[in-house]
Design a protein around this motif. Structure first.
Motif, PDB file in Angstrom:
ATOM      1  N   MET A  99       4.618  16.112  -1.587  1.00  0.00           N
ATOM      2  CA  MET A  99       4.513  15.714  -0.178  1.00  0.00           C
ATOM      3  C   MET A  99       3.444  16.499   0.563  1.00  0.00           C
ATOM      4  O   MET A  99       2.912  16.040   1.576  1.00  0.00           O
ATOM      5  N   SER A 100       3.120  17.683   0.064  1.00  0.00           N
ATOM      6  CA  SER A 100       2.071  18.480   0.711  1.00  0.00           C
ATOM      7  C   SER A 100       0.677  18.145   0.174  1.00  0.00           C
ATOM      8  O   SER A 100      -0.314  18.730   0.609  1.00  0.00           O
ATOM      9  N   SER A 101       0.613  17.206  -0.783  1.00  0.00           N
ATOM     10  CA  SER A 101      -0.690  16.837  -1.352  1.00  0.00           C
ATOM     11  C   SER A 101      -1.352  15.713  -0.567  1.00  0.00           C
ATOM     12  O   SER A 101      -2.232  15.023  -1.067  1.00  0.00           O
ATOM     13  N   ASN A 102      -0.893  15.514   0.657  1.00  0.00           N
ATOM     14  CA  ASN A 102      -1.519  14.573   1.587  1.00  0.00           C
ATOM     15  C   ASN A 102      -1.423  13.124   1.104  1.00  0.00           C
ATOM     16  O   ASN A 102      -2.406  12.385   1.133  1.00  0.00           O
ATOM     17  N   VAL A 103      -0.224  12.710   0.641  1.00  0.00           N
ATOM     18  CA  VAL A 103      -0.023  11.316   0.256  1.00  0.00           C
ATOM     19  C   VAL A 103       0.275  10.504   1.513  1.00  0.00           C
ATOM     20  O   VAL A 103       1.044  10.921   2.366  1.00  0.00           O
ATOM     21  N   HIS A 104      -0.345   9.332   1.614  1.00  0.00           N
ATOM     22  CA  HIS A 104      -0.218   8.523   2.829  1.00  0.00           C
ATOM     23  C   HIS A 104       0.629   7.271   2.616  1.00  0.00           C
ATOM     24  O   HIS A 104       1.081   6.655   3.586  1.00  0.00           O
ATOM     25  N   GLU A 143       0.748   6.072  -3.425  1.00  0.00           N
ATOM     26  CA  GLU A 143       0.116   7.359  -3.704  1.00  0.00           C
ATOM     27  C   GLU A 143       1.162   8.386  -4.135  1.00  0.00           C
ATOM     28  O   GLU A 143       0.941   9.157  -5.081  1.00  0.00           O
ATOM     29  N   PHE A 144       2.307   8.389  -3.456  1.00  0.00           N
ATOM     30  CA  PHE A 144       3.389   9.301  -3.810  1.00  0.00           C
ATOM     31  C   PHE A 144       3.840   9.068  -5.250  1.00  0.00           C
ATOM     32  O   PHE A 144       3.997  10.011  -6.032  1.00  0.00           O
ATOM     33  N   LEU A 145       4.048   7.799  -5.613  1.00  0.00           N
ATOM     34  CA  LEU A 145       4.532   7.459  -6.942  1.00  0.00           C
ATOM     35  C   LEU A 145       3.520   7.854  -8.017  1.00  0.00           C
ATOM     36  O   LEU A 145       3.886   8.347  -9.084  1.00  0.00           O
ATOM     37  N   ALA A 160      11.769  10.587   0.622  1.00  0.00           N
ATOM     38  CA  ALA A 160      10.408  10.047   0.593  1.00  0.00           C
ATOM     39  C   ALA A 160      10.411   8.564   0.942  1.00  0.00           C
ATOM     40  O   ALA A 160       9.586   8.097   1.741  1.00  0.00           O
ATOM     41  N   LEU A 161      11.363   7.827   0.376  1.00  0.00           N
ATOM     42  CA  LEU A 161      11.434   6.394   0.642  1.00  0.00           C
ATOM     43  C   LEU A 161      11.697   6.098   2.111  1.00  0.00           C
ATOM     44  O   LEU A 161      11.129   5.160   2.680  1.00  0.00           O
ATOM     45  N   ASP A 162      12.554   6.893   2.731  1.00  0.00           N
ATOM     46  CA  ASP A 162      12.854   6.679   4.150  1.00  0.00           C
ATOM     47  C   ASP A 162      11.594   6.803   5.000  1.00  0.00           C
ATOM     48  O   ASP A 162      11.396   6.052   5.962  1.00  0.00           O
ATOM     49  N   ILE A 163      10.752   7.767   4.646  1.00  0.00           N
ATOM     50  CA  ILE A 163       9.499   7.961   5.390  1.00  0.00           C
ATOM     51  C   ILE A 163       8.620   6.725   5.283  1.00  0.00           C
ATOM     52  O   ILE A 163       8.118   6.194   6.280  1.00  0.00           O
ATOM     53  N   GLU A 172      10.056   3.330   6.865  1.00  0.00           N
ATOM     54  CA  GLU A 172       9.874   3.219   8.312  1.00  0.00           C
ATOM     55  C   GLU A 172       8.507   2.633   8.661  1.00  0.00           C
ATOM     56  O   GLU A 172       8.317   2.066   9.730  1.00  0.00           O
ATOM     57  N   ARG A 173       7.563   2.777   7.753  1.00  0.00           N
ATOM     58  CA  ARG A 173       6.219   2.254   7.985  1.00  0.00           C
ATOM     59  C   ARG A 173       6.093   0.799   7.542  1.00  0.00           C
ATOM     60  O   ARG A 173       5.010   0.219   7.600  1.00  0.00           O
ATOM     61  N   GLY A 174       7.217   0.242   7.045  1.00  0.00           N
ATOM     62  CA  GLY A 174       7.213  -1.175   6.656  1.00  0.00           C
ATOM     63  C   GLY A 174       6.546  -1.454   5.335  1.00  0.00           C
ATOM     64  O   GLY A 174       6.036  -2.565   5.120  1.00  0.00           O
ATOM     65  N   GLU A 175       6.558  -0.476   4.402  1.00  0.00           N
ATOM     66  CA  GLU A 175       5.844  -0.663   3.137  1.00  0.00           C
ATOM     67  C   GLU A 175       6.609  -1.518   2.129  1.00  0.00           C
ATOM     68  O   GLU A 175       6.015  -2.032   1.178  1.00  0.00           O
ATOM     69  N   PHE A 176       7.938  -1.661   2.293  1.00  0.00           N
ATOM     70  CA  PHE A 176       8.742  -2.301   1.259  1.00  0.00           C
ATOM     71  C   PHE A 176       9.321  -3.628   1.725  1.00  0.00           C
ATOM     72  O   PHE A 176       9.482  -3.876   2.921  1.00  0.00           O
ATOM     73  N   VAL A 177       9.676  -4.446   0.723  1.00  0.00           N
ATOM     74  CA  VAL A 177      10.423  -5.664   1.021  1.00  0.00           C
ATOM     75  C   VAL A 177      11.810  -5.247   1.509  1.00  0.00           C
ATOM     76  O   VAL A 177      12.214  -4.095   1.366  1.00  0.00           O
TER      77      VAL A 177
END
Length: 218
Positions: free
Chosen positions: A94-99, A103-105, A155-158, A161-166
């Motif tokens: 999370m500190s590696s600046n994933v947006h 990118e996280f995965l 991580a998923l909750d973050i 909230e941005r609307g990335e998932f179905v």
């Protein structure tokens, strides 16, 4: 964490146990080292006894079976150390600046592959025995699942909230993602003994997962 450090950590954990005699500590240290070198299935109790400088009967008297010896080596370490290790991994990612979750995965999968490569001998022992040893599986999987699920959920909750998932419940997404990652690592690195995972293949694997959970309308 390098292979030698992981082995050292397992041995150090065993030595800290106040419940073990000096002979038991020698048995555990020998078992960890030989399991890593030859694999669990290829290691005999007589080899462990010889390396520990004890009679083979001493192993059976203290542990009963080789399976019980394995459990006494692995479970205490994971119960105490795995939550700390998991927290360190997720903080690093999370500190590696994933947006995005993609990118996280990708970073997460690379991190776990690198960890496996660095500790492949002892990691293969653990993964193989989780696959085939029901007692170890029933004791160890809840520890692994609990610590990873909590952190992947955060991580998923973050990203949700941005609307990335179905529109799928978070717990179902977590199970699908972890099932894929566990299957990918176990099949490639243990069952197929394939250590030639390329950047391109990691990209393909991540895209495969994301195509199933990505919000196409975003």
């Amino acid at each position: 964490m390098s292979e030698s450090k992981l082995l050292d950590a397992l041995i150090a954990q065993a030595k800290l146990s106040k419940k073990q005699t000096e002979k038991q500590q020698k048995i555990v240290e020998a078992a960890i080292t030989i399991f890593a070198e030859k694999g669990y299935a290829n290691t005999s109790t007589s080899e462990i006894a010889k390396a520990a400088g004890v009679a083979e009967g001493t192993i059976f008297r203290h542990y009963g079976t080789k399976d019980n010896l394995l459990l006494s080596v692995i479970l205490p370490f994971f119960k105490e150390s795995f939550p700390i290790m998991a927290e360190e991994v997720f903080n690093e990612i999370m500190s590696s600046n994933v947006h995005t979750f993609e990118e996280f995965l990708k970073v997460f999968l690379k991190n776990r592959i690198n960890f496996f490569f660095e500790n492949k001998e002892i990691a293969k022992v653990v993964i193989k025995e989780i696959l085939y040893n029901e007692e170890l599986k029933s004791n160890l999987l809840p520890i692994l699942s609990e610590n990873f699920i909590i952190r992947v959920n955060k991580a998923l909750d973050i990203f949700k909230e941005r609307g990335e998932f179905v529109d799928i419940p978070t717990d179902r997404i977590v199970k699908m993602v972890l099932t894929f990652i566990a299957g990918f690592l176990a099949s490639r690195l243990v069952l197929l003994n394939d250590y030639s995972i390329t950047e391109e293949e990691i990209e393909d694997a991540v895209h495969f997962v994301m195509d199933g959970i990505r919000n196409k309308e975003q």
